[in-house]
Design an enzyme around this catalytic site. Structure first.
Site, mmCIF file in Angstrom:
data_model
loop_
_atom_site.group_PDB
_atom_site.id
_atom_site.type_symbol
_atom_site.label_atom_id
_atom_site.label_comp_id
_atom_site.label_asym_id
_atom_site.label_seq_id
_atom_site.Cartn_x
_atom_site.Cartn_y
_atom_site.Cartn_z
ATOM 1 C CB THR A 9 -0.841 0.238 1.011
ATOM 2 O OG1 THR A 9 -2.109 0.972 0.968
ATOM 3 C CG2 THR A 9 -0.009 0.698 2.326
ATOM 4 C CG ASP A 70 -10.333 -3.653 -2.378
ATOM 5 O OD1 ASP A 70 -9.526 -3.220 -2.928
ATOM 6 O OD2 ASP A 70 -11.186 -3.928 -2.897
ATOM 7 C CB SER A 71 -10.764 -1.353 2.494
ATOM 8 O OG SER A 71 -10.171 -0.156 2.574
ATOM 9 N N GLY A 153 -11.678 9.357 3.856
ATOM 10 C CA GLY A 153 -12.748 8.747 3.176
ATOM 11 C C GLY A 153 -13.426 8.449 3.655
ATOM 12 C CG ASP A 155 -12.830 7.215 8.862
ATOM 13 O OD1 ASP A 155 -13.921 6.307 9.190
ATOM 14 O OD2 ASP A 155 -11.834 7.409 9.101
ATOM 15 N NE ARG A 181 -7.189 0.395 6.944
ATOM 16 C CZ ARG A 181 -8.445 1.175 6.433
ATOM 17 N NH1 ARG A 181 -8.804 -0.020 5.280
ATOM 18 N NH2 ARG A 181 -8.816 1.876 6.597
HETATM 19 P P1 IMP Z 1 -9.098 0.992 -1.301
HETATM 20 O O1 IMP Z 1 -7.893 1.351 -0.769
HETATM 21 O O2 IMP Z 1 -8.588 0.801 -2.652
HETATM 22 O O3 IMP Z 1 -9.245 -0.141 -0.616
HETATM 23 O O4 IMP Z 1 -10.446 2.099 -1.690
HETATM 24 C C1 IMP Z 1 -11.092 1.948 -0.230
HETATM 25 C C2 IMP Z 1 -11.639 3.161 -0.437
HETATM 26 O O5 IMP Z 1 -12.582 2.347 0.458
HETATM 27 C C3 IMP Z 1 -11.433 4.355 0.394
HETATM 28 O O6 IMP Z 1 -10.881 4.620 -1.163
HETATM 29 C C4 IMP Z 1 -12.542 4.971 1.318
HETATM 30 O O7 IMP Z 1 -13.184 5.500 0.081
HETATM 31 C C5 IMP Z 1 -13.127 3.552 1.442
HETATM 32 N N1 IMP Z 1 -12.633 3.172 3.406
HETATM 33 C C6 IMP Z 1 -12.141 2.114 3.412
HETATM 34 N N2 IMP Z 1 -11.608 2.170 4.288
HETATM 35 C C7 IMP Z 1 -12.296 3.106 4.874
HETATM 36 C C8 IMP Z 1 -12.190 3.815 6.823
HETATM 37 O O8 IMP Z 1 -11.802 3.631 6.658
HETATM 38 N N3 IMP Z 1 -12.717 4.869 6.598
HETATM 39 C C9 IMP Z 1 -13.350 5.885 5.851
HETATM 40 N N4 IMP Z 1 -13.276 5.441 3.812
HETATM 41 C C10 IMP Z 1 -12.745 4.183 3.870
#
Ligand code: IMP
Length: 195
Positions: A9, A70-71, A153, A155, A181
């Site tokens: 990452t 991924d989230s 994001g 939050d 996470r």
């Molecule tokens: P990734 O980095 O491609 O996995 O994208 C994950 C997206 O999910 C982020 O850009 C946020 O939009 C959202 N996201 C994931 N985890 C969080 C968090 O802990 N707080 C807020 N938004 C999150």
């Protein structure tokens, strides 16, 4: 500490979370520290596949364990959207404050009891020939306006179950204890300790 784990990452916040939980178990390294840039990957709509693709992007250049994560945010009344597409919701170039505003607009007429949502995180670990996945979920609901300044994001508009403040108001100490996470990373920690 014999083992090294590359966390695939470039997100400093995510890396800090990994280091905090796994620091005493393995030596955590990041692509930035190793001056590695990722191969281009195409993300789809499956967390585990996306997480694995992120890890695989470094496989030919790192000799050790690699994990990707991924989230996303799943809103029930939107059928689980934006989900794995959370980072791209409203377009890749749209800022997160703007994404929050768009989501609030979509939920404009939705009452409190139908605003349930969850954050989900999936970690994929490449450990030699094996691939393991670990998942964490944080249940809650989408608020009515952005609140708070911490985190990133979505939050400011996400209120975890059992709390009245948004993730961005609760701050990192609490968020890192309860987050999707953090839960997935703790499962990874258990695996690493047992191998
Ligand atoms: P990734 O980095 O491609 O996995 O994208 C994950 C997206 O999910 C982020 O850009 C946020 O939009 C959202 N996201 C994931 N985890 C969080 C968090 O802990 N707080 C807020 N938004 C999150």
């Amino acid at each position: 500490m014999p083992n090294k784990l590359l966390v695939a990452t470039s997100n400093k916040g995510k890396l800090r979370e990994f280091k905090k939980v796994l620091g005493g178990i393995v030596e955590i390294v990041s692509p930035t520290e190793l001056s590695l840039s990722p191969k281009e990957i195409k993300e789809g709509t499956n967390y585990a596949k996306n997480a694995l693709a992120k890890a695989k992007a470094y496989q030919d250049r790192f000799d050790g364990m690699i994990c990707g994560e991924d989230s996303g945010l799943e809103v029930d009344v939107l059928g689980g959207k934006p989900g794995p597409l959370s980072a791209r919701y409203g377009g890749e170039d749209t800022s997160h404050p703007e994404k929050c505003r768009m989501l609030l607009k979509e939920l404009e007429d939705v009452p409190l009891y139908e605003r349930t949502a969850r954050f989900r995180a999936t970690i994929a670990l490449i450990d030699g020939e094996e691939v393991k996945t670990f998942e964490g979920v944080l249940e809650g609901w989408v608020g009515f306006e952005p609140r708070g300044t911490e985190g990133f994001g979505y939050d400011p508009i996400f209120i975890p179950r059992g709390f009245s403040q948004s993730n961005a108001e609760l701050g990192l100490v609490i968020k890192n204890r309860i987050s999707h996470r953090a839960k997935a990373i703790r499962k990874l920690a258990e695996y690493l300790k047992s191998r």
